[in-house]
Design a protein around this motif. Sequence first.
Motif, mmCIF file in Angstrom:
data_model
loop_
_atom_site.group_PDB
_atom_site.id
_atom_site.type_symbol
_atom_site.label_atom_id
_atom_site.label_comp_id
_atom_site.label_asym_id
_atom_site.label_seq_id
_atom_site.Cartn_x
_atom_site.Cartn_y
_atom_site.Cartn_z
ATOM 1 N N PRO A 161 18.963 22.387 -26.048
ATOM 2 C CA PRO A 161 17.732 21.603 -25.966
ATOM 3 C C PRO A 161 17.550 20.946 -24.605
ATOM 4 N N PHE A 162 18.637 20.648 -23.922
ATOM 5 C CA PHE A 162 18.535 19.950 -22.652
ATOM 6 C C PHE A 162 18.187 20.894 -21.508
ATOM 7 N N ALA A 163 18.598 22.147 -21.609
ATOM 8 C CA ALA A 163 18.243 23.139 -20.601
ATOM 9 C C ALA A 163 17.000 23.920 -21.016
ATOM 10 N N ASN A 164 16.572 23.759 -22.277
ATOM 11 C CA ASN A 164 15.441 24.500 -22.841
ATOM 12 C C ASN A 164 15.642 26.000 -22.619
ATOM 13 N N ARG A 165 16.844 26.454 -23.020
ATOM 14 C CA ARG A 165 17.218 27.850 -22.816
ATOM 15 C C ARG A 165 17.891 28.379 -24.069
ATOM 16 N N ALA A 166 17.520 29.575 -24.451
ATOM 17 C CA ALA A 166 18.147 30.234 -25.592
ATOM 18 C C ALA A 166 18.820 31.515 -25.117
ATOM 19 N N VAL A 167 19.981 31.802 -25.702
ATOM 20 C CA VAL A 167 20.726 33.020 -25.400
ATOM 21 C C VAL A 167 21.013 33.715 -26.723
ATOM 22 N N ALA A 168 20.644 34.991 -26.797
ATOM 23 C CA ALA A 168 20.914 35.780 -28.001
ATOM 24 C C ALA A 168 21.796 36.961 -27.613
ATOM 25 N N GLN A 169 22.761 37.255 -28.486
ATOM 26 C CA GLN A 169 23.693 38.341 -28.201
ATOM 27 C C GLN A 169 24.125 38.959 -29.527
ATOM 28 N N THR A 170 24.268 40.287 -29.536
ATOM 29 C CA THR A 170 24.777 40.933 -30.740
ATOM 30 C C THR A 170 26.288 40.693 -30.824
ATOM 31 N N ILE A 171 26.760 40.531 -32.055
ATOM 32 C CA ILE A 171 28.177 40.271 -32.292
ATOM 33 C C ILE A 171 28.648 41.148 -33.439
ATOM 34 N N ASN A 172 29.963 41.159 -33.661
ATOM 35 C CA ASN A 172 30.488 41.942 -34.781
ATOM 36 C C ASN A 172 30.610 41.059 -36.018
ATOM 37 N N ARG A 173 30.969 41.657 -37.123
ATOM 38 C CA ARG A 173 31.038 40.932 -38.397
ATOM 39 C C ARG A 173 32.238 40.003 -38.511
ATOM 40 N N GLU A 174 33.199 40.108 -37.604
ATOM 41 C CA GLU A 174 34.399 39.275 -37.681
ATOM 42 C C GLU A 174 34.116 37.810 -37.376
ATOM 43 N N ILE A 175 33.075 37.527 -36.620
ATOM 44 C CA ILE A 175 32.755 36.154 -36.255
ATOM 45 C C ILE A 175 32.019 35.499 -37.417
ATOM 46 N N LYS A 176 32.570 34.393 -37.885
ATOM 47 C CA LYS A 176 32.006 33.637 -39.010
ATOM 48 C C LYS A 176 31.466 32.307 -38.509
ATOM 49 N N ALA A 177 30.540 31.724 -39.260
ATOM 50 C CA ALA A 177 29.952 30.449 -38.886
ATOM 51 C C ALA A 177 31.000 29.343 -38.779
ATOM 52 N N ARG A 178 31.976 29.342 -39.671
ATOM 53 C CA ARG A 178 33.006 28.299 -39.636
ATOM 54 C C ARG A 178 33.859 28.381 -38.370
ATOM 55 N N ASP A 179 33.941 29.572 -37.766
ATOM 56 C CA ASP A 179 34.697 29.721 -36.526
ATOM 57 C C ASP A 179 33.974 29.082 -35.345
ATOM 58 N N LEU A 180 32.668 28.938 -35.451
ATOM 59 C CA LEU A 180 31.870 28.436 -34.338
ATOM 60 C C LEU A 180 31.442 26.995 -34.514
ATOM 61 N N GLU A 181 31.880 26.333 -35.579
ATOM 62 C CA GLU A 181 31.519 24.941 -35.743
ATOM 63 C C GLU A 181 32.011 24.165 -34.538
ATOM 64 N N ILE A 182 31.122 23.380 -33.996
ATOM 65 C CA ILE A 182 31.432 22.693 -32.753
ATOM 66 C C ILE A 182 32.009 21.321 -33.079
#
Length: 182
Positions: A161-182
């Motif tokens: 939100p501070f840079a007003n920039r979005a980045v989208a990238q394709t990923i594999n199924r191994e990455i789960k939401a709980r792994d990316l919790e900040i």
Amino acid sequence: MRGTFRGVFVPLLLLVLAALTAGVVAYGTNAVWAQFPHGIEAIVWSRRLEWPLVTLCLILCIVLLALIVSGKRRAWWLIGLGPVLALFVHRFVTDPAGGMTVLDNPNFVASTEASDLTDEDYVVGLQFGDAAYAYPYAVLFEDPVVLQSDHEKRLILMWSPFANRAVAQTINREIKARDLEI
């Protein structure tokens, strides 16, 4: 001379290793790493190893404290624990990203049914597979990381939100939401 080197080496090694592990805990899940070639993997591994690294750091600090209490090292080595404490305070107390979550396959409605949005609201739009998606800024401000699945493909959207920039990238199924919790 050799005794002096050994007298400095052990506490210094303990402090350096404690600071490194605390640094990985404090900054390893920062979204800025995603811009680098293996950044997402680094974020995932930092998240998966977060609590073992916290445990290792605490053990290193306790060993240093034991050396000081036993009289084998001087008390001024305690000053070296300040940066370790500061890194933990940054990660667990003052980190502005601490309250942000990761959305995993959010529900979507047709644009005609989106009663919460007005024509003036900003959205991040993206084409993924055969579908077009629009993520409102208001939702992305609370949840800046979105995992979206479309049949066999998976996508991660990260918005600053501070840079007003979005980045989208394709990923594999191994990455789960709980792994990316900040």
